[in-house]
Design a protein around this motif. Structure first.
Motif, PDB file in Angstrom:
ATOM      1  N   ASP A 193       1.308 -10.247   1.699  1.00 38.12           N
ATOM      2  CA  ASP A 193       0.295  -9.064   2.711  1.00 38.12           C
ATOM      3  C   ASP A 193       0.714  -7.992   1.449  1.00 38.12           C
ATOM      4  O   ASP A 193       0.637  -7.936   0.355  1.00 38.12           O
ATOM      5  CB  ASP A 193       1.160  -9.105   2.933  1.00 38.12           C
ATOM      6  N   VAL A 194      -0.900  -7.682   1.692  1.00 38.63           N
ATOM      7  CA  VAL A 194      -1.434  -6.179   0.936  1.00 38.63           C
ATOM      8  C   VAL A 194      -0.703  -4.748   0.329  1.00 38.63           C
ATOM      9  O   VAL A 194      -0.131  -4.677  -1.457  1.00 38.63           O
ATOM     10  CB  VAL A 194      -3.044  -5.400   1.193  1.00 38.63           C
ATOM     11  N   THR A 195       0.136  -4.631   1.372  1.00 32.95           N
ATOM     12  CA  THR A 195       1.520  -3.731   1.152  1.00 32.95           C
ATOM     13  C   THR A 195       2.531  -4.195   0.328  1.00 32.95           C
ATOM     14  O   THR A 195       3.116  -3.642  -0.254  1.00 32.95           O
ATOM     15  CB  THR A 195       2.233  -3.099   2.724  1.00 32.95           C
ATOM     16  N   GLN A 197       2.492  -6.694  -1.683  1.00 31.64           N
ATOM     17  CA  GLN A 197       1.798  -6.714  -2.630  1.00 31.64           C
ATOM     18  C   GLN A 197       1.553  -5.743  -4.209  1.00 31.64           C
ATOM     19  O   GLN A 197       1.771  -5.915  -5.173  1.00 31.64           O
ATOM     20  CB  GLN A 197       0.239  -7.530  -2.652  1.00 31.64           C
ATOM     21  N   ALA A 198       1.664  -4.927  -3.547  1.00 34.83           N
ATOM     22  CA  ALA A 198       1.330  -3.778  -4.108  1.00 34.83           C
ATOM     23  C   ALA A 198       2.753  -3.046  -4.711  1.00 34.83           C
ATOM     24  O   ALA A 198       2.972  -2.801  -5.396  1.00 34.83           O
ATOM     25  CB  ALA A 198       1.322  -2.337  -3.006  1.00 34.83           C
ATOM     26  N   GLU A 199       4.047  -4.018  -4.132  1.00 34.65           N
ATOM     27  CA  GLU A 199       4.890  -3.669  -4.572  1.00 34.65           C
ATOM     28  C   GLU A 199       5.252  -4.351  -5.994  1.00 34.65           C
ATOM     29  O   GLU A 199       5.886  -4.383  -6.244  1.00 34.65           O
ATOM     30  CB  GLU A 199       5.901  -3.544  -3.249  1.00 34.65           C
ATOM     31  N   ALA A 223      -9.839  -6.201  -9.702  1.00 37.98           N
ATOM     32  CA  ALA A 223      -9.091  -5.203  -9.191  1.00 37.98           C
ATOM     33  C   ALA A 223      -7.751  -4.988  -9.839  1.00 37.98           C
ATOM     34  O   ALA A 223      -7.127  -4.479 -10.235  1.00 37.98           O
ATOM     35  CB  ALA A 223      -8.966  -4.655  -7.566  1.00 37.98           C
ATOM     36  N   ALA A 275     -11.331   4.878   0.340  1.00 37.36           N
ATOM     37  CA  ALA A 275     -10.206   5.061   0.552  1.00 37.36           C
ATOM     38  C   ALA A 275      -9.201   4.498   0.484  1.00 37.36           C
ATOM     39  O   ALA A 275      -9.535   3.461  -0.808  1.00 37.36           O
ATOM     40  CB  ALA A 275     -10.562   4.016   2.436  1.00 37.36           C
ATOM     41  N   GLY A 276      -7.764   5.253   0.417  1.00 39.00           N
ATOM     42  CA  GLY A 276      -6.922   4.403  -0.639  1.00 39.00           C
ATOM     43  C   GLY A 276      -6.821   5.167  -2.121  1.00 39.00           C
ATOM     44  O   GLY A 276      -5.637   4.984  -2.618  1.00 39.00           O
TER      45      GLY A 276
ATOM     46  N   GLU B  39      -1.723  -7.872   8.379  1.00 37.83           N
ATOM     47  CA  GLU B  39      -0.709  -8.601   7.911  1.00 37.83           C
ATOM     48  C   GLU B  39      -0.036  -9.735   8.255  1.00 37.83           C
ATOM     49  O   GLU B  39      -0.296  -9.678   9.269  1.00 37.83           O
ATOM     50  CB  GLU B  39       0.067  -7.428   6.895  1.00 37.83           C
ATOM     51  N   LEU B 257     -10.986   4.389   7.688  1.00 38.65           N
ATOM     52  CA  LEU B 257     -10.665   4.361   5.782  1.00 38.65           C
ATOM     53  C   LEU B 257     -11.016   5.868   5.414  1.00 38.65           C
ATOM     54  O   LEU B 257     -10.024   6.247   5.218  1.00 38.65           O
ATOM     55  CB  LEU B 257     -11.803   3.876   6.067  1.00 38.65           C
ATOM     56  N   LEU B 269      -3.926   1.234   3.601  1.00 36.13           N
ATOM     57  CA  LEU B 269      -4.834   1.859   2.286  1.00 36.13           C
ATOM     58  C   LEU B 269      -4.547   2.174   0.842  1.00 36.13           C
ATOM     59  O   LEU B 269      -4.821   1.775   0.020  1.00 36.13           O
ATOM     60  CB  LEU B 269      -5.448   2.846   2.991  1.00 36.13           C
ATOM     61  N   SER B 270      -3.244   2.585   0.911  1.00 43.26           N
ATOM     62  CA  SER B 270      -2.854   2.896  -0.549  1.00 43.26           C
ATOM     63  C   SER B 270      -2.873   1.753  -1.289  1.00 43.26           C
ATOM     64  O   SER B 270      -1.988   2.138  -2.266  1.00 43.26           O
ATOM     65  CB  SER B 270      -1.747   3.863  -0.677  1.00 43.26           C
ATOM     66  N   SER B 271      -2.292   0.593  -0.205  1.00 41.93           N
ATOM     67  CA  SER B 271      -2.001  -0.624  -1.420  1.00 41.93           C
ATOM     68  C   SER B 271      -2.852  -1.379  -1.850  1.00 41.93           C
ATOM     69  O   SER B 271      -2.700  -2.238  -2.091  1.00 41.93           O
ATOM     70  CB  SER B 271      -1.132  -1.367  -0.153  1.00 41.93           C
ATOM     71  N   LEU B 275     -10.701  -0.980  -8.080  1.00 40.79           N
ATOM     72  CA  LEU B 275     -11.298  -1.076  -9.404  1.00 40.79           C
ATOM     73  C   LEU B 275     -11.623  -0.245  -9.982  1.00 40.79           C
ATOM     74  O   LEU B 275     -11.617   1.110  -8.786  1.00 40.79           O
ATOM     75  CB  LEU B 275     -12.694  -2.387  -9.237  1.00 40.79           C
TER      76      LEU B 275
END
Lengths: 285, 278
Positions: A193-195, A197-199, A223, A275-276, B39, B257, B269-271, B275
């Motif tokens: 999952d994306v969260t 993945q970030a960790e 990215a 965003a983000g 998720e 967003l 979003l921060s995860s 690019l």
């Protein structure tokens, strides 16, 4: 300390060609060079030969594939090396983390026992014996190093009882057991999952920096590559399209194929706007 | 404007176990493009099954096309299959390998008895053309197509019976980056087209006949389920963020967003891997 100087190649691939028994060429005359401590990426889409390249470096290609050329890991030739030498190399110089951690994990063995096995192998390569309470402690420390909170509980779990992120952390701990000079990361977060993945990417960045090891990061995700590598090679249909600094590849790609990849990734990335993005000085420009 | 879907405090739980979905309320209006992001374990697949009528809600009301959806009512489910058509993630497993593409695409027309064999064939070819596949595509088998082309076939099959709603579940996750971009372009184009029909059928209502307000309403309504916010940002005007079975955020995509209200949305979003700026 076995870490080579920053200018020595820990991985030197020359004219690597991998073919199937049917004569299909999976990798075609590939050259690449990774210096000690360097973070290098192989960018490619499915079928580009990027995973085959990673497996070839590990000496893990399936039977029936023909390999020509040369792969040197810390000066030692992998192509044509006997299994005994490869095992030693894998237990000391080079480690790998796969996309799907279940590939590397035995479903019928508790996670702690598997990690303990890897740690004991690494210790024995250095002439030490690791068993009993010492091994259990080493397992706990290795799990804590990959940011597992409840290490003792996870050590007792079977792979299917752990989450995808936890399994991948254990696989990373196993790959790091031998303190490799080169760590191959084959799409290590694609299944997460994306969260998560970030960790895991954050964890990998920290571990790589702390241990000073080189990485060969295999990915289709530009990215993610931008976050994980300084230099990269773009691979298509087994051939190197171009090699260069990641920033240059992403901002000024020279080859049409790279431009196409970057444009596709950029189109999606642009739709997110800011965003983000971490607020920072560049946010003011 | 009548909502195509209306969910009122919808919940779902299996007989054993806790709530998979809880307290979901939203409306899907004609022409709207709704993105559902979340998720694994968030309840995306379950919500999809409810919308398709593959499972009944266990709490609240799910109204589709003006009527509470009852998956146990065969007549209503036949109508529901005309109303909504799905596109799934994996174009390798979602197409029957033993059938030619033309037959696969025409299948909804035949099974819903909307066309006889010959006209089903003609409409299948038109639908394949609409998704950018040539005339010979109809005669070929799935394994003769690339992943992206297979996803085009799946989209053609979903569009052939001209549903009111297209429901796409991770439609590009299994595809390579470049292919992904092309399929997203295709979905974007389909989303703008009135009614989701094939081009031949659409010429009878040219854009000039239809006032602008009606246009948006006549555009194909889409629900896109994805873990990837960038796809939803590109294709959807409205987004619903699912977290542990609940809608933690629901609103216009741009404002979610740019100024997410919930901690989970901010974390999501921060995860996102981004690019470097060009």
């Amino acid at each position: 300390m076995k870490a080579p100087g920053a200018n020595d190649a820990v991985l030197e691939v020359r004219g690597l060609t991998v073919q199937t028994a049917q004569g299909l060429t999976l990798v075609d005359g590939l050259d690449l060079h990774v210096a000690g401590g360097e973070r290098f990426a192989v960018i490619g889409e499915s079928g580009s030969g990027k995973s085959v390249t990673g497996l070839a470096v590990m000496g893990l290609l399936p039977q029936g594939l023909t390999v020509r050329g040369s792969i040197r890991v810390c000066g030692e030739e992998v192509v044509g090396a006997p299994e005994r030498r490869l095992r030693r190399l894998r237990g000391s110089r080079v480690g790998i983390v796969f996309q799907e951690p279940l590939t590397a994990l035995d479903p019928l063995t508790r996670l702690g026992a598997q990690l303990g096995e890897a740690l004991a192998r690494a210790a024995s390569a250095e002439g030490r014996r690791l068993r009993g309470a010492g091994r259990r402690r080493a397992v706990r420390e290795a799990l804590e190093a990959v940011q597992i909170d409840d290490a003792d509980r996870l050590a007792r779990a079977y792979p299917h009882e752990a989450s995808g992120g936890q399994r991948q952390r254990v696989a990373i701990a196993m790959a790091l057991a031998c303190k490799p000079d080169v760590l191959i990361l084959d799409e290590p977060t694609t299944a997460l999952d994306v969260t998560v993945q970030a960790e895991v990417l954050g964890l990998l960045r920290r571990l790589v920096a702390d241990n000073g090891m080189a990485t060969l990061f295999v990915s289709h995700d530009l990215a993610v590559v931008a976050a994980m590598a300084e230099r990269a090679l773009v691979l298509r249909a087994g051939r190197a399209v171009e090699t260069g600094e990641v920033t240059t590849l992403l901002t000024a790609p020279r080859k049409a194929y790279t431009r196409e990849l970057v444009a596709a990734a950029r189109a999606l990335d642009d739709s997110l706007g800011d965003a983000g993005r971490a607020p920072g000085p560049e946010g003011w420009s | 404007m009548t909502a195509l879907y209306r969910l009122e405090d919808v919940g779902f739980r299996y007989r054993t176990g806790g709530d998979v979905l809880d307290g979901l309320s939203f409306r899907l209006t004609p022409g709207e493009h709704l993105g559902i992001v979340g998720e694994s374990g968030a309840g995306k697949s379950t919500l999809l099954r409810l919308l398709l009528g593959l499972a009944p809600v266990t709490r609240g009301r799910l109204v589709a096309d003006g009527r509470p959806l009852n998956p146990r009512d065969p007549a209503q489910m036949r109508a529901h299959r005309r109303f909504v058509q799905p596109v799934f993630q994996d174009p390798y497993s979602s197409l029957d390998p033993r059938q030619r593409a033309g037959r696969i695409v025409g299948e909804p027309l035949r099974s819903l008895r909307l066309a006889d064999r010959r006209s089903a064939d003609a409409r299948a070819r038109a639908a394949l053309a609409e998704v950018g596949l040539g005339d010979d595509a109809a005669e070929r088998y799935p394994d003769q197509f690339s992943g992206g082309q297979r996803q085009r076939i799946a989209i053609a099959r979903a569009l052939v019976a001209r549903p009111r709603v297209l429901l796409a579940d991770e439609p590009v996750s299994a595809l390579d980056m470049v292919t992904r971009g092309r399929i997203i372009d295709l979905l974007e184009r389909i989303g703008r087209a009135p009614g989701g029909g094939t081009p031949g059928e659409r010429t009878s209502t040219t854009t000039s006949d239809v006032p602008a307000a009606r246009q948006a309403e006549r555009a194909l309504t889409m629900v896109i389920v994805s873990h990837d916010l960038s796809i939803i940002a590109r294709l959807c005007s409205v987004v619903l963020v699912l977290y542990r079975g609940r809608a933690v955020e629901y609103g216009p995509t741009r404002s979610v967003l740019d100024s997410p209200a919930q901690p989970y949305t901010r974390k999501l979003l921060s995860s996102l891997p981004r690019l470097p700026r060009p």
